[in-house]
Design a protein around this motif. Structure first.
Motif, PDB file in Angstrom:
ATOM      1  N   GLN A   1       9.804  10.632   6.668  1.00  0.00           N
ATOM      2  CA  GLN A   1       9.544   8.527   5.196  1.00  0.00           C
ATOM      3  C   GLN A   1      10.551   7.876   5.497  1.00  0.00           C
TER       4      GLN A   1
ATOM      5  N   SER B   1       1.091  -1.028   0.213  1.00  0.00           N
ATOM      6  CA  SER B   1       0.311  -0.236  -0.187  1.00  0.00           C
ATOM      7  C   SER B   1       0.888   1.185  -0.196  1.00  0.00           C
ATOM      8  N   ARG B   2       2.078   1.145   0.429  1.00  0.00           N
ATOM      9  CA  ARG B   2       3.101   2.425   0.108  1.00  0.00           C
ATOM     10  C   ARG B   2       4.494   2.230  -0.273  1.00  0.00           C
TER      11      ARG B   2
ATOM     12  N   GLU C   1       7.387   3.773  -4.748  1.00  0.00           N
ATOM     13  CA  GLU C   1       7.428   5.046  -5.990  1.00  0.00           C
ATOM     14  C   GLU C   1       6.696   6.444  -5.632  1.00  0.00           C
ATOM     15  N   SER C   2       6.351   5.936  -3.845  1.00  0.00           N
ATOM     16  CA  SER C   2       5.213   7.062  -3.634  1.00  0.00           C
ATOM     17  C   SER C   2       6.239   8.098  -2.659  1.00  0.00           C
ATOM     18  N   LEU C   3       7.420   7.881  -2.741  1.00  0.00           N
ATOM     19  CA  LEU C   3       8.218   8.200  -2.404  1.00  0.00           C
ATOM     20  C   LEU C   3       9.355   9.401  -3.225  1.00  0.00           C
TER      21      LEU C   3
ATOM     22  N   SER D   1      10.256  13.227  -3.269  1.00  0.00           N
ATOM     23  CA  SER D   1      10.836  13.464  -1.832  1.00  0.00           C
ATOM     24  C   SER D   1      12.345  13.736  -2.112  1.00  0.00           C
TER      25      SER D   1
END
Length: 273
Positions: free
Chosen positions: A66, A38-39, A42-44, A47
């Motif tokens: 994170q 779910s995380r 690529e969600s970073l 950043s």
């Protein structure tokens, strides 16, 4: 298997090169690497890397609030994109992180099964393997009390305790062999059988071998760390060679699904394991 001295060298190089740079792309080539579906990593993207740390054998890439936590497992490693002379001379990259300075960090795995793992978390302690880690002998604050908490009175083999991450963080097959040789102790002796002088000797060598290796690996390029580790071994991986401490020969013995090395004359009173 990557162990704390080499992982420490890797995180220091990542921090030195990438701190202050933003993650621009992530390419995960093996879906089993990602443990937080779910995380995903690529969600970073977008950043900025603010630092890199080590927890035992884990890498913690810090992106502000994170964290991208990476376990190199048994066969994993990290390298800079472009370090490979040819693609078929190094293990395949299973994940690639690109940064805004043009640097690419490749996470590899050379095993027949995927041991590399990655988590995105708000706190590294959310990763179960980190949450249970014991004290780290590379830490300047590691004390004899920490050591006694792992060893004192335990009916468990010395080598097994040294590799037990919930008791002592960061040590694997290679450095446990080196520590026990330096302490001149039988790898399969129970911790509870040691007298005070032997316990003190094992404590001193656990700290001395690990901290000495951390210092020795510092600054060595990632691509050369494995070779530097191998070259520094006194007994690990040297079965059949002369013992550096006596006139005997280094021997193999089976341990926890792999092989380990020791000197019979220096460590076991001549007994073959």
């Amino acid at each position: 298997m990557p162990e704390s001295p080499e992982v420490q060298a890797v995180v220091e190089q990542i921090g030195d090169r990438l701190a202050g740079h933003a993650l621009t792309a992530v390419d995960v080539l093996e879906f089993r690497v990602v443990k937080t579906r779910s995380r995903p990593p690529e969600s970073l993207i977008g950043s900025e890397l603010t630092g890199a740390r080590r927890f035992g054998k884990y890498l913690d890439l810090v992106f502000g609030e994170q964290h991208l936590v990476v376990s190199l497992g048994r066969h994993g490693w990290a390298r800079w994109a472009g370090d490979a002379p040819t693609a078929d001379q190094l293990p395949p990259a299973l994940a690639i992180l690109d940064f805004d300075d043009g640097a690419g960090l490749e996470l590899t795995d050379a095993g027949g099964w995927v041991s590399l793992g990655a988590w995105v978390a708000d706190d590294p302690l959310d990763v179960s393997g980190i949450a249970v880690l014991g004290p780290d002998p590379a830490d300047p604050g590691y004390s004899r009390a920490d050591f006694d908490g792992a060893f004192a009175g335990r009916r468990k083999q010395l080598k097994a305790v040294l590799e037990e991450q919930k008791s002592i963080a960061g040590i694997g097959n290679a450095y446990s062999d080196e520590i026990l040789f330096a302490a001149r102790l039988n790898p399969i002796a129970h911790a509870s059988a040691l007298d005070e002088a032997e316990l003190e000797r094992l404590f001193e060598q656990t700290v001395g071998v690990i901290r000495g290796a951390v210092d020795a690996r510092r600054g060595i390029p990632m691509s050369e760390l494995k070779a530097a580790k191998t070259a520094a071994m006194q007994v690990h991986g040297r079965a059949g060679e002369p013992c550096p401490g006596c006139d005997d020969t280094i021997r193999d013995f089976a341990f926890a699904g792999t092989t380990a090395q020791y000197c019979p004359q220096c460590q076991t009173g001549g007994q073959l394991l």
